[in-house]
Design a protein around this motif. Structure first.
Motif, short mmCIF file in Angstrom:
data_model
loop_
_atom_site.label_atom_id
_atom_site.label_comp_id
_atom_site.label_asym_id
_atom_site.label_seq_id
_atom_site.Cartn_x
_atom_site.Cartn_y
_atom_site.Cartn_z
N UNK A 50 25.18 -1.81 2.10
CA UNK A 50 24.63 -1.21 3.31
C UNK A 50 23.48 -0.27 2.99
N UNK A 51 23.05 -0.26 1.71
CA UNK A 51 22.02 0.69 1.28
C UNK A 51 20.63 0.43 1.87
N UNK A 52 20.22 -0.83 2.03
CA UNK A 52 18.86 -1.05 2.55
C UNK A 52 18.64 -0.44 3.93
N UNK A 53 17.55 0.30 4.05
CA UNK A 53 17.11 0.79 5.35
C UNK A 53 16.17 -0.21 5.98
N UNK A 54 16.01 -0.10 7.28
CA UNK A 54 14.85 -0.71 7.88
C UNK A 54 13.66 0.13 7.44
N UNK A 55 12.48 -0.44 7.38
CA UNK A 55 11.34 0.34 6.89
C UNK A 55 10.06 -0.05 7.62
N UNK A 56 9.14 0.89 7.60
CA UNK A 56 7.78 0.67 8.09
C UNK A 56 6.84 1.01 6.94
N UNK A 57 5.85 0.18 6.75
CA UNK A 57 4.89 0.44 5.68
C UNK A 57 3.57 -0.28 5.95
N UNK A 58 2.63 -0.07 5.08
CA UNK A 58 1.33 -0.73 5.19
C UNK A 58 1.15 -1.66 4.01
N UNK A 59 0.76 -2.91 4.30
CA UNK A 59 0.42 -3.86 3.25
C UNK A 59 -0.95 -4.45 3.58
N UNK A 60 -1.64 -4.89 2.53
CA UNK A 60 -2.97 -5.49 2.67
C UNK A 60 -2.93 -6.91 2.12
N UNK A 61 -3.93 -7.72 2.43
CA UNK A 61 -3.96 -9.07 1.87
C UNK A 61 -4.04 -9.02 0.34
N UNK A 113 0.84 -1.20 0.00
CA UNK A 113 0.00 0.00 0.00
C UNK A 113 0.87 1.26 0.00
N UNK A 114 1.76 1.36 0.98
CA UNK A 114 2.61 2.54 1.05
C UNK A 114 3.75 2.31 2.03
N UNK A 115 4.90 2.88 1.71
CA UNK A 115 6.00 2.94 2.66
C UNK A 115 5.83 4.22 3.47
N UNK A 116 6.13 4.14 4.76
CA UNK A 116 5.87 5.25 5.66
C UNK A 116 7.15 5.93 6.16
N UNK A 117 8.06 5.14 6.68
CA UNK A 117 9.25 5.71 7.30
C UNK A 117 10.40 4.72 7.23
N UNK A 118 11.60 5.26 7.43
CA UNK A 118 12.82 4.46 7.35
C UNK A 118 13.59 4.52 8.66
N UNK A 150 13.32 8.85 15.92
CA UNK A 150 14.57 8.31 15.39
C UNK A 150 14.42 7.75 14.00
N UNK A 151 13.30 8.07 13.33
CA UNK A 151 13.02 7.58 11.98
C UNK A 151 13.12 8.71 10.97
N UNK A 152 13.28 8.33 9.71
CA UNK A 152 13.26 9.30 8.62
C UNK A 152 11.94 9.14 7.88
N UNK A 153 11.11 10.19 7.82
CA UNK A 153 9.88 10.08 7.03
C UNK A 153 10.24 9.69 5.60
N UNK A 154 9.56 8.67 5.07
CA UNK A 154 9.94 8.19 3.74
C UNK A 154 8.78 7.59 3.01
N UNK A 155 7.79 8.44 2.66
CA UNK A 155 6.62 7.92 1.95
C UNK A 155 7.01 7.38 0.58
N UNK A 156 6.41 6.25 0.23
CA UNK A 156 6.52 5.71 -1.12
C UNK A 156 5.20 5.06 -1.46
N UNK A 157 4.74 5.19 -2.70
CA UNK A 157 3.44 4.62 -3.07
C UNK A 157 3.54 3.10 -3.20
N UNK A 158 2.44 2.48 -3.60
CA UNK A 158 2.37 1.02 -3.63
C UNK A 158 3.45 0.41 -4.52
N UNK A 159 3.62 0.95 -5.71
CA UNK A 159 4.63 0.42 -6.63
C UNK A 159 6.04 0.62 -6.08
N UNK A 160 6.28 1.77 -5.50
CA UNK A 160 7.61 2.04 -4.95
C UNK A 160 7.93 1.10 -3.79
#
Length: 332
Positions: free
Chosen positions: A255-266, A127-132, A298-308
Motif C-alpha cells: 500500500x506504499x505507492x502514492x498517487x502522484x503529480x509530476x512533470x515529464x518532458x519528451x 523532470x520533477x515530482x510535485x505532489x502526492x 487534499x495533496x501532500x507537497x512532495x518535490x522530487x528531482x528528475x532521478x527521484x
C-alpha cells in the motif's frame, strides 16, 4: 611498428573528435537552457478540464509562467485514462516547450493496455515530482466501526455484506480494495463510479458500506460527521488527516505507492533544460504559500528531482503490476 603507430594515431583522432563533439553538445545544451524558453510553453493535462489534475495543472502552470517569464498554456487532452495526452507529448519535439503533467495512470496503464501510444520509461524524461495523493478508506460513522481491524472482522463474520465504492475500474482505489480482500481473505464487493463526486454522493446517501475516494475528491467532506476515515494509502499520513494511520502502519504490504503529480518532458530533451525546470520547480514547491495551496487541495507537497521521480516511477510500476495480478483486475 608503423602499423601500430598509425592505429594509435587513428584512435587518438577518434577520441579527440568524440571529446570535441561532446563539448560542443554540452555548450549547445547550456546555450539552449540559457535562452529557454523563448516561446510559450504548453503544459498538457491528460484529463478533462475541471478535475483534480486540471486544478493542479493550472495552478502549477501559473507559477511556472511567473518564473520562466513566458506564457504557460494549459492544454487538456483527456481520454483513455490519460493515454491520449501522454501519447501526444511522447511524440512532441523535445525542446522543452511541450510538457506533460504526469500522474499515476502514466505507469499504471501499461498493466492494462497493450497498444499504448507511449512507453512510460522510453518516451519521457522525468523532470520533477510535485505532489502526492492517497486513497482514503472511509466508513459511515453510524456503522460504529472505529478501526480497520474492526472492519475486517465484521467483513469476515458477514461475507457479502460489505461493498466498497471507488472512483473507477482499474484505478488505484480498485487495486487497493482488491489487495485488502486478498491480504485478509475477505469479500468486499467492488462498485466502480465515474469519479469521486458520484462516489461520495452515494456514500453520504447511505448506499455504500465502504468508500475509497482519492484524497483530493474527499477533501471537502472530511469534516462531515457522517464519515469515519480508517486508513490511507501511501508511506506517510496525510496532513489533512494526521490522526488516520497508513495501511503500512497497520501492517499491510504494497500500500506504499502514492498517487502522484509530476512533470515529464519528451525523451531527448536537453539535460540542461530538464535541470533548469527541475530547479525552478524545487523553488516553487519550497514556498509556504504553495505548500498550503496543495494541502488545501487534499495533496501532500512532495518535490522530487528528475532521478527521484524516475526511481519512484520504476519502483511503483512493479508494485501496481503485482497488485493488479493479485486482484485479477482487468479493464471492463
Amino acid at each position: 611498428m608503423h602499423a601500430v603507430r598509425k592505429c594509435l594515431a587513428k584512435m587518438t583522432v577518434q577520441a579527440l573528435t568524440a571529446l570535441v563533439l561532446g563539448n560542443v553538445a554540452m555548450v549547445a545544451g547550456a546555450a539552449d537552457a540559457s535562452s529557454y524558453p523563448n516561446r510559450p510553453v504548453h503544459l498538457v493535462v491528460p484529463f478533462p478540464a475541471g478535475g483534480g489534475a486540471d486544478t493542479v495543472g493550472r495552478f502549477l502552470g501559473a507559477k511556472l509562467a511567473e518564473r520562466l517569464g513566458q506564457t504557460v498554456i494549459i492544454e487538456n487532452k483527456g481520454g483513455a485514462s490519460g493515454a491520449i495526452g501522454a501519447g501526444y507529448v511522447a511524440n512532441a519535439k523535445p525542446d522543452g516547450l511541450t510538457l506533460l503533467l504526469g500522474t499515476t495512470p502514466l505507469i499504471q496503464a501499461p498493466v492494462f493496455f497493450k497498444d499504448l501510444p507511449y512507453d512510460a520509461f522510453r518516451d519521457f524524461e522525468p523532470v520533477a515530482r510535485i505532489a502526492l495523493s492517497a486513497d482514503v478508506l472511509i466508513v459511515p460513522a453510524s456503522s460504529g466501526i472505529e478501526s480497520l481491524a474492526q472492519l475486517v472482522e465484521a467483513a469476515k463474520k458477514n461475507p457479502g455484506k460489505y461493498n466498497y465504492g471507488t472512483y473507477g475500474n482499474a484505478t488505484s482505489a480498485h487495486m487497493h480494495g482488491e489487495l485488502l480482500n486478498y491480504q485478509k481473505n475477505i469479500e468486499l464487493l467492488h462498485i466502480p463510479y465515474k469519479g469521486t463526486a458520484p462516489l461520495m454522493q452515494d456514500f453520504l446517501g447511505g448506499q455504500l458500506t465502504i468508500g475509497l475516494p482519492e484524497s483530493v475528491g474527499v477533501r471537502a467532506h472530511l469534516d462531515n460527521p457522517k464519515l469515519k476515515a480508517l486508513a490511507v494509502s501511501g508511506e506517510q499520513r496525510l496532513a489533512t488527516l494526521p490522526d488516520t494511520p497508513t495501511f503500512t502502519e497497520l501492517g499491510y504490504t504494497d500500500f506504499e505507492p502514492n498517487g502522484w503529480y509530476g512533470i515529464v518532458a519528451p525523451a531527448g530533451t536537453s539535460p540542461a533544460i530538464v535541470n533548469k525546470l527541475s530547479t525552478i520547480l524545487a523553488d516553487i514547491m519550497a514556498q509556504p504559500d504553495v505548500q498550503a495551496q496543495f494541502i488545501g487541495m487534499g495533496l501532500s507537497p512532495g518535490y522530487g528531482n528528475a532521478k527521484q521521480l524516475k526511481d519512484w516511477m520504476q519502483r511503483d510500476s512493479v508494485i501496481w503490476a503485482r497488485m493488479a495480478k493479485l486482484g485479477n483486475i482487468k479493464v471492463q
